[in-house]
Write a protein that holds these residues in place. Structure first.
Motif, short mmCIF file in Angstrom:
data_model
loop_
_atom_site.label_atom_id
_atom_site.label_comp_id
_atom_site.label_asym_id
_atom_site.label_seq_id
_atom_site.Cartn_x
_atom_site.Cartn_y
_atom_site.Cartn_z
N THR A 1 48.76 13.44 40.08
CA THR A 1 47.35 13.82 39.84
C THR A 1 47.30 15.13 39.07
OG1 THR A 1 47.22 15.04 41.94
CG2 THR A 1 46.57 12.70 41.97
N ALA A 2 46.26 15.30 38.29
CA ALA A 2 46.00 16.55 37.56
C ALA A 2 44.51 16.58 37.24
CB ALA A 2 46.84 16.63 36.29
N GLU A 3 43.80 17.52 37.88
CA GLU A 3 42.36 17.60 37.68
C GLU A 3 41.93 19.06 37.57
OE1 GLU A 3 40.18 16.12 40.98
OE2 GLU A 3 41.57 16.92 42.47
N LEU A 4 40.87 19.25 36.78
CA LEU A 4 40.37 20.60 36.55
C LEU A 4 39.37 20.95 37.66
CD1 LEU A 4 40.75 22.80 34.37
CD2 LEU A 4 38.64 21.95 33.31
N ILE A 5 39.61 22.08 38.36
CA ILE A 5 38.73 22.50 39.46
C ILE A 5 38.49 24.00 39.35
CG2 ILE A 5 39.58 20.69 41.03
CD1 ILE A 5 41.24 22.88 42.41
N ASP A 6 37.52 24.46 40.13
CA ASP A 6 37.29 25.90 40.20
C ASP A 6 38.46 26.55 40.94
OD1 ASP A 6 34.91 25.54 38.92
OD2 ASP A 6 33.72 25.46 40.77
N ALA A 7 38.90 27.65 40.47
CA ALA A 7 40.06 28.31 41.05
C ALA A 7 39.75 28.77 42.46
CB ALA A 7 40.48 29.49 40.20
N PRO A 8 40.50 28.27 43.46
CA PRO A 8 40.29 28.72 44.84
C PRO A 8 40.85 30.13 45.04
CG PRO A 8 42.11 27.18 44.77
CD PRO A 8 41.55 27.24 43.38
N PRO A 9 40.43 30.79 46.11
CA PRO A 9 40.92 32.16 46.34
C PRO A 9 42.45 32.24 46.48
CG PRO A 9 39.00 31.71 47.70
CD PRO A 9 39.38 30.42 47.08
N VAL A 10 43.08 31.13 46.93
CA VAL A 10 44.52 31.17 47.14
C VAL A 10 45.28 31.37 45.84
CG1 VAL A 10 44.87 28.67 46.90
CG2 VAL A 10 46.40 30.00 48.38
N THR A 11 44.65 31.05 44.72
CA THR A 11 45.34 31.21 43.44
C THR A 11 45.40 32.67 43.00
OG1 THR A 11 43.25 30.87 42.24
CG2 THR A 11 44.60 28.91 42.71
N GLY A 12 44.49 33.48 43.55
CA GLY A 12 44.46 34.90 43.15
C GLY A 12 43.66 35.17 41.92
N PHE A 13 43.04 34.11 41.34
CA PHE A 13 42.18 34.33 40.18
C PHE A 13 40.81 34.77 40.66
CE2 PHE A 13 45.19 31.14 38.50
CZ PHE A 13 45.72 31.90 37.46
N LEU A 14 40.46 36.01 40.48
CA LEU A 14 39.18 36.53 40.94
C LEU A 14 38.13 36.35 39.84
CD1 LEU A 14 40.39 39.84 42.65
CD2 LEU A 14 39.86 37.63 43.71
N PRO A 15 36.92 35.89 40.19
CA PRO A 15 35.87 35.74 39.17
C PRO A 15 35.42 37.11 38.65
CG PRO A 15 34.97 35.41 41.37
CD PRO A 15 36.46 35.53 41.54
N PRO A 16 35.07 37.19 37.38
CA PRO A 16 34.62 38.48 36.83
C PRO A 16 33.29 38.90 37.46
CG PRO A 16 34.27 36.70 35.26
CD PRO A 16 35.05 36.10 36.40
N LYS A 17 33.11 40.19 37.56
CA LYS A 17 31.90 40.72 38.16
C LYS A 17 30.77 40.79 37.12
CE LYS A 17 34.38 43.52 41.56
NZ LYS A 17 34.60 44.91 42.08
N GLY A 18 29.56 40.34 37.53
CA GLY A 18 28.40 40.36 36.63
C GLY A 18 27.70 41.71 36.66
N GLY A 19 26.95 41.97 35.57
CA GLY A 19 26.25 43.25 35.52
C GLY A 19 25.05 43.27 36.45
N LYS A 20 24.39 42.15 36.63
CA LYS A 20 23.21 42.10 37.49
C LYS A 20 23.54 41.24 38.70
CE LYS A 20 20.09 42.47 33.55
NZ LYS A 20 18.96 41.84 32.81
N SER A 21 22.88 41.54 39.80
CA SER A 21 23.17 40.84 41.06
C SER A 21 22.75 39.39 41.00
CB SER A 21 22.47 41.55 42.22
OG SER A 21 21.07 41.57 41.98
N ASN A 22 21.69 39.09 40.23
CA ASN A 22 21.21 37.71 40.17
C ASN A 22 21.86 36.90 39.05
OD1 ASN A 22 20.04 39.08 38.09
ND2 ASN A 22 17.94 38.35 38.47
N GLU A 23 22.79 37.53 38.34
CA GLU A 23 23.42 36.84 37.24
C GLU A 23 24.54 35.93 37.78
OE1 GLU A 23 25.69 37.84 33.00
OE2 GLU A 23 25.08 39.43 34.39
N LYS A 24 24.56 34.66 37.39
CA LYS A 24 25.57 33.69 37.83
C LYS A 24 26.67 33.60 36.78
CE LYS A 24 22.52 30.81 40.63
NZ LYS A 24 22.00 29.43 40.87
N ILE A 25 27.92 33.80 37.20
CA ILE A 25 29.06 33.73 36.30
C ILE A 25 29.86 32.49 36.65
CG2 ILE A 25 31.18 34.88 35.54
CD1 ILE A 25 29.83 37.53 36.28
N LYS A 26 30.18 31.75 35.64
CA LYS A 26 30.95 30.52 35.85
C LYS A 26 32.35 30.86 36.34
CE LYS A 26 32.28 26.26 33.53
NZ LYS A 26 32.28 25.52 32.23
N PRO A 27 32.80 30.23 37.43
CA PRO A 27 34.14 30.55 37.96
C PRO A 27 35.24 30.06 37.01
CG PRO A 27 33.21 28.68 39.12
CD PRO A 27 32.12 29.22 38.23
#
Length: 269
Positions: free
Chosen positions: A196-222
């Motif tokens: 199997t090989a599928e594209l998913i959002d990086a879980p916390p176990v991978t250590g890939f942290l999502p970038p921080k947005g400038g505004k609190s209500n801004e949604k950043i794609k993981p």
């Protein structure tokens, strides 16, 4: 007075011819009795020879009987010795069978330390391993056992399988990892494939942290990562044929034992 009788018949020719015609008996000569003496001698000597021959034969028979009895005793002793040798031979065969069985099991050992070190050497830098699961080889079915050799699968794995799961940042790296596993001496390249090989959002176990947005209500794609599962078959090559590879991976203890077994001669050089 005395009378004088005179017989003149003897003086007559007729009387003298009759007296001359009387048959004279032939005289017996000793030379004519030699065959008789020979026959009597043979008749006396032959029984003696027969008696002597019977005596010699009886002595030989007694000697042969003693020799046969001696040989029978030696044969019984040899039978006991042969029975002991056969027992020792059977015990030796049993010990050799047990030794070969133990060596066979020992020769099929795949130390996890060496295999994990081999995986660390082959995994790309941006590929992570989450789990490694060992799967035992399936037992042959009745149909496979009963089938003829030409109908059976000669590539059936008897050493088992590994199922490796983890994450990678691209499909290409997953494919590279699978190809690298196929080059391992501990694995079977013909049975190494991506399950199997599928594209998913990086879980916390991978250590890939999502970038921080400038505004609190801004949604950043993981961050997206590829979750993969690779299944590979363990190599059925004996461990004694992988001494150099095991030594490179630091498995010193197993290498020393295998070399000692080779010196003893249990495993062919």
């Amino acid at each position: 007075m005395y009378s004088l009788d005179i017989n003149f018949l003897k003086d007559r020719p007729e009387y003298q011819s009759k007296s001359a015609t009387k048959v004279q008996r032939p005289s017996i000569q000793l030379g004519n009795l030699i065959p008789v003496y020979i026959g009597v001698g043979v008749g006396l000597v032959l029984p003696g020879l027969v008696f002597i021959g019977l005596s010699i034969l009886e002595g030989k028979t007694t000697e042969v009987t003693r020799e046969v009895a001696k040989l029978e005793e030696e044969g019984k002793s040899l039978d006991g010795t042969i029975a002991s040798l056969n027992k020792i031979k059977a015990e030796t065969v049993g010990i050799n069978s047990q030794t070969k069985a133990l060596v066979t099991v020992f020769d099929q050992i795949r130390p996890w330390s060496a295999m994990l070190q081999d995986l660390r050497d082959r995994i790309p830098s941006k590929v992570q391993i989450e789990t490694i699961k060992q799967i035992a080889a399936p037992l042959p079915s009745k149909e496979v056992v009963a089938a003829t050799p030409s109908k059976t699968n000669t590539n059936t794995n008897t050493a088992g399988f590994l199922e490796i799961s983890g994450f990678a940042i691209s499909y290409a790296l997953v494919n590279d990892f699978a190809l690298s596993l196929g080059q391992s001496k501990f694995l079977n390249p013909e049975e190494t494939k991506i399950i199997t090989a599928e594209l998913i959002d990086a879980p916390p176990v991978t250590g890939f942290l999502p970038p921080k947005g400038g505004k609190s209500n801004e949604k950043i794609k993981p961050i997206q990562v590829v979750k993969y599962t690779i299944k590979t078959g363990l190599s059925s090559v004996p461990a004694s044929d992988l001494i150099q590879e095991l030594e490179k991976k630091g498995t010193v203890g197993l290498v020393d034992r295998l070399r000692n077994i080779k010196k003893v001669g249990v495993i062919a050089q």
